[in-house]
Design a protein around this motif. Structure first.
Motif, PDB file in Angstrom:
ATOM      1  N   THR A  68       0.993  -1.128   0.028  1.00 25.60           N
ATOM      2  CA  THR A  68       0.192   0.036   0.027  1.00 25.60           C
ATOM      3  C   THR A  68       0.822   1.004  -0.082  1.00 25.60           C
ATOM      4  OG1 THR A  68      -0.003   0.183   2.470  1.00 25.60           O
ATOM      5  CG2 THR A  68      -1.696  -1.021   1.398  1.00 25.60           C
ATOM      6  N   THR A  69       0.392   2.169  -0.476  1.00 26.97           N
ATOM      7  CA  THR A  69       1.097   3.686  -0.402  1.00 26.97           C
ATOM      8  C   THR A  69       0.186   4.648  -0.251  1.00 26.97           C
ATOM      9  OG1 THR A  69       2.234   2.749  -2.754  1.00 26.97           O
ATOM     10  CG2 THR A  69       2.094   5.104  -2.099  1.00 26.97           C
ATOM     11  N   THR A  70       0.758   5.490   0.913  1.00 27.24           N
ATOM     12  CA  THR A  70       0.017   6.553   1.276  1.00 27.24           C
ATOM     13  C   THR A  70       0.762   7.855   1.032  1.00 27.24           C
ATOM     14  OG1 THR A  70      -0.808   5.365   3.041  1.00 27.24           O
ATOM     15  CG2 THR A  70      -0.758   7.607   3.566  1.00 27.24           C
ATOM     16  N   GLN A  71       0.460   8.688   0.509  1.00 25.20           N
ATOM     17  CA  GLN A  71       1.252  10.183   0.425  1.00 25.20           C
ATOM     18  C   GLN A  71       0.339  11.315   0.580  1.00 25.20           C
ATOM     19  OE1 GLN A  71       1.272   9.314  -3.968  1.00 25.20           O
ATOM     20  NE2 GLN A  71       3.218   8.361  -3.855  1.00 25.20           N
ATOM     21  N   GLN A  72       0.912  12.523   1.243  1.00 19.94           N
ATOM     22  CA  GLN A  72       0.370  13.732   1.528  1.00 19.94           C
ATOM     23  C   GLN A  72       1.307  14.657   0.956  1.00 19.94           C
ATOM     24  OE1 GLN A  72       1.799  11.930   4.587  1.00 19.94           O
ATOM     25  NE2 GLN A  72      -0.036  10.412   4.292  1.00 19.94           N
ATOM     26  N   TYR A  73       0.709  15.628   0.387  1.00 19.74           N
ATOM     27  CA  TYR A  73       1.405  17.014  -0.357  1.00 19.74           C
ATOM     28  C   TYR A  73       0.652  18.190   0.228  1.00 19.74           C
ATOM     29  CZ  TYR A  73       2.628  13.101  -3.638  1.00 19.74           C
ATOM     30  OH  TYR A  73       3.103  12.172  -4.071  1.00 19.74           O
ATOM     31  N   PHE A  74       1.529  19.178   0.118  1.00 21.22           N
ATOM     32  CA  PHE A  74       1.144  20.351   0.729  1.00 21.22           C
ATOM     33  C   PHE A  74       1.890  21.554  -0.042  1.00 21.22           C
ATOM     34  CE2 PHE A  74       1.533  24.033   3.454  1.00 21.22           C
ATOM     35  CZ  PHE A  74       0.271  24.609   3.819  1.00 21.22           C
ATOM     36  N   ASN A  75       1.139  22.539  -0.496  1.00 22.56           N
ATOM     37  CA  ASN A  75       1.861  23.867  -1.312  1.00 22.56           C
ATOM     38  C   ASN A  75       1.316  24.895  -0.741  1.00 22.56           C
ATOM     39  OD1 ASN A  75       3.428  22.323  -3.084  1.00 22.56           O
ATOM     40  ND2 ASN A  75       2.518  23.045  -4.834  1.00 22.56           N
ATOM     41  N   PHE A  76       1.966  26.075  -0.623  1.00 22.37           N
ATOM     42  CA  PHE A  76       1.443  27.418  -0.213  1.00 22.37           C
ATOM     43  C   PHE A  76       2.328  28.213  -0.764  1.00 22.37           C
ATOM     44  CE2 PHE A  76       2.547  31.072   2.034  1.00 22.37           C
ATOM     45  CZ  PHE A  76       1.335  31.698   2.359  1.00 22.37           C
ATOM     46  N   ASP A  77       1.622  29.274  -1.490  1.00 22.39           N
ATOM     47  CA  ASP A  77       2.365  30.402  -2.395  1.00 22.39           C
ATOM     48  C   ASP A  77       1.387  31.472  -2.183  1.00 22.39           C
ATOM     49  OD1 ASP A  77       1.435  30.648  -5.431  1.00 22.39           O
ATOM     50  OD2 ASP A  77       1.091  28.503  -4.597  1.00 22.39           O
ATOM     51  N   MET A  78       2.357  32.706  -2.515  1.00 23.69           N
ATOM     52  CA  MET A  78       1.646  34.011  -2.255  1.00 23.69           C
ATOM     53  C   MET A  78       2.576  35.088  -3.030  1.00 23.69           C
ATOM     54  SD  MET A  78       1.727  35.128   1.509  1.00 23.69           S
ATOM     55  CE  MET A  78       1.872  36.914   1.601  1.00 23.69           C
ATOM     56  N   PRO A  79       1.986  36.006  -3.645  1.00 19.17           N
ATOM     57  CA  PRO A  79       2.607  37.208  -4.156  1.00 19.17           C
ATOM     58  C   PRO A  79       2.779  38.027  -3.098  1.00 19.17           C
ATOM     59  CG  PRO A  79       0.331  37.451  -4.757  1.00 19.17           C
ATOM     60  CD  PRO A  79       0.482  36.158  -4.094  1.00 19.17           C
ATOM     61  N   ILE A  80       4.235  38.688  -3.222  1.00 12.12           N
ATOM     62  CA  ILE A  80       4.562  39.808  -2.182  1.00 12.12           C
ATOM     63  C   ILE A  80       5.124  40.898  -2.991  1.00 12.12           C
ATOM     64  CG2 ILE A  80       5.048  38.212  -0.201  1.00 12.12           C
ATOM     65  CD1 ILE A  80       7.890  38.374  -0.843  1.00 12.12           C
ATOM     66  N   ALA A  81       5.473  42.251  -2.466  1.00 13.12           N
ATOM     67  CA  ALA A  81       5.853  43.507  -3.194  1.00 13.12           C
ATOM     68  C   ALA A  81       5.175  43.750  -4.331  1.00 13.12           C
ATOM     69  CB  ALA A  81       7.305  43.101  -3.545  1.00 13.12           C
ATOM     70  N   LYS A  82       3.861  43.841  -4.114  1.00 14.73           N
ATOM     71  CA  LYS A  82       2.807  44.458  -5.198  1.00 14.73           C
ATOM     72  C   LYS A  82       2.906  43.300  -6.371  1.00 14.73           C
ATOM     73  CE  LYS A  82       3.047  49.103  -3.915  1.00 14.73           C
ATOM     74  NZ  LYS A  82       3.404  50.450  -4.039  1.00 14.73           N
ATOM     75  N   ASP A  83       3.145  42.170  -6.320  1.00 14.46           N
ATOM     76  CA  ASP A  83       2.994  41.172  -7.328  1.00 14.46           C
ATOM     77  C   ASP A  83       4.408  41.245  -8.024  1.00 14.46           C
ATOM     78  OD1 ASP A  83       0.525  40.284  -6.419  1.00 14.46           O
ATOM     79  OD2 ASP A  83      -0.597  41.230  -8.083  1.00 14.46           O
ATOM     80  N   ARG A  84       5.292  41.680  -7.666  1.00 14.43           N
ATOM     81  CA  ARG A  84       6.696  41.684  -8.246  1.00 14.43           C
ATOM     82  C   ARG A  84       7.475  40.546  -7.858  1.00 14.43           C
ATOM     83  NH1 ARG A  84       8.721  46.097 -11.635  1.00 14.43           N
ATOM     84  NH2 ARG A  84      10.085  44.439 -11.745  1.00 14.43           N
ATOM     85  N   MET A  85       7.138  40.018  -6.722  1.00 12.66           N
ATOM     86  CA  MET A  85       8.001  38.770  -6.498  1.00 12.66           C
ATOM     87  C   MET A  85       6.762  37.700  -5.671  1.00 12.66           C
ATOM     88  SD  MET A  85      11.233  40.433  -4.340  1.00 12.66           S
ATOM     89  CE  MET A  85      10.832  41.999  -4.100  1.00 12.66           C
ATOM     90  N   ALA A  86       7.273  36.577  -5.366  1.00 13.87           N
ATOM     91  CA  ALA A  86       6.551  35.638  -4.817  1.00 13.87           C
ATOM     92  C   ALA A  86       7.204  34.686  -4.020  1.00 13.87           C
ATOM     93  CB  ALA A  86       5.806  34.742  -5.682  1.00 13.87           C
ATOM     94  N   ILE A  87       6.746  34.127  -2.915  1.00  5.18           N
ATOM     95  CA  ILE A  87       7.458  33.081  -1.932  1.00  5.18           C
ATOM     96  C   ILE A  87       6.380  31.794  -1.765  1.00  5.18           C
ATOM     97  CG2 ILE A  87       8.540  34.765  -0.581  1.00  5.18           C
ATOM     98  CD1 ILE A  87       6.523  34.446   1.396  1.00  5.18           C
ATOM     99  N   GLY A  88       6.970  30.659  -1.720  1.00  6.87           N
ATOM    100  CA  GLY A  88       6.185  29.530  -1.649  1.00  6.87           C
ATOM    101  C   GLY A  88       6.897  28.539  -0.703  1.00  6.87           C
ATOM    102  N   PHE A  89       6.124  27.612  -0.317  1.00  4.53           N
ATOM    103  CA  PHE A  89       6.600  26.424   0.536  1.00  4.53           C
ATOM    104  C   PHE A  89       5.910  25.254   0.255  1.00  4.53           C
ATOM    105  CE2 PHE A  89       5.740  23.631   4.267  1.00  4.53           C
ATOM    106  CZ  PHE A  89       6.972  23.267   4.690  1.00  4.53           C
ATOM    107  N   GLN A  90       6.596  23.917   0.237  1.00  6.16           N
ATOM    108  CA  GLN A  90       6.280  22.737  -0.125  1.00  6.16           C
ATOM    109  C   GLN A  90       6.450  21.844   0.618  1.00  6.16           C
ATOM    110  OE1 GLN A  90       7.035  21.923  -4.373  1.00  6.16           O
ATOM    111  NE2 GLN A  90       8.072  23.793  -4.403  1.00  6.16           N
ATOM    112  N   ALA A  91       5.685  20.677   1.060  1.00  2.00           N
ATOM    113  CA  ALA A  91       6.011  19.571   1.905  1.00  2.00           C
ATOM    114  C   ALA A  91       5.331  18.424   0.927  1.00  2.00           C
ATOM    115  CB  ALA A  91       5.539  19.780   3.288  1.00  2.00           C
TER     116      ALA A  91
END
Length: 185
Positions: A68-91
């Motif tokens: 059996t296989t169990t997998q969990q994925y998570f992503n978060f991202d957002m624009p910063i600095a008036k949409d000129r840059m963006a940051i994100g996190f993945q797990a």
């Protein structure tokens, strides 16, 4: 077309003849739902705070003792600095459990941070250049019924990508593991 078919057939025969094994990087199968997993420049391209998650178990119903296989994925991202840059996190976390009587558990874990710089181009085009830094743990082996035994390695990972989009098209190019290694001891 015949050459492609012959090449695919030869690859299948070679794979079966030499009992080749490979490990799939767990994150790439999530692209339709989490494109930042494949290209770090995609971070912030939706121009809103974006959170995604996937939980997957395979097979739901299967013969007793089957893997059996169990997998969990998570992503978060957002624009910063008036949409000129963006940051994100993945797990992500993925575990495969083998035969219950003498099998084992294999686990993968990944944590990544993304940064993207975005440029506005003519004709409503946007070009993003992104980088990704993180750590990947592969593999972990634990014997069931025989006590714990095995090894694990935490490997650093860094990559980069470019993503262009406008109202009519999009194009992305990325390489997520510049320092790939097969050293898991």
């Amino acid at each position: 077309m015949k050459q492609i078919f012959k090449l695919l057939l030869a690859g299948l025969i070679i794979t079966q003849a030499f009992n080749m094994q490979a490990q799939q990087d767990q994150m790439y199968i999530t692209y339709p739902f989490m494109p930042m997993n494949v290209n770090p420049a995609y971070a912030g391209s939706r121009e809103v705070i974006s959170v995604s998650g996937i939980y997957r178990t395979r097979p739901l119903f299967g013969p007793l003792g089957a893997a059996t296989t169990t997998q969990q994925y998570f992503n978060f991202d957002m624009p910063i600095a008036k949409d000129r840059m963006a940051i994100g996190f993945q797990a992500y976390n993925a575990q495969t459990q083998g035969n219950l009587t003498g099998g084992s558990i294999y686990g993968n874990l990944g944590l990544y941070g993304n940064f993207a710089y975005r440029l506005t181009l003519p004709n409503d085009g946007k070009l993003a250049i992104g980088v990704q830094l993180g750590v990947t743990q592969v593999p972990v082996f634990f014997g069931i019924g025989t006590g714990s035994s095995g090894n694990t390695a935490f490997n650093s990972s860094y990559g980069a990508g470019v993503y262009y989009n406008n109202d009519d098209a999009y194009l992305g190019v990325s390489m997520l593991n510049f320092n790939a290694s097969d050293n898991y001891n």
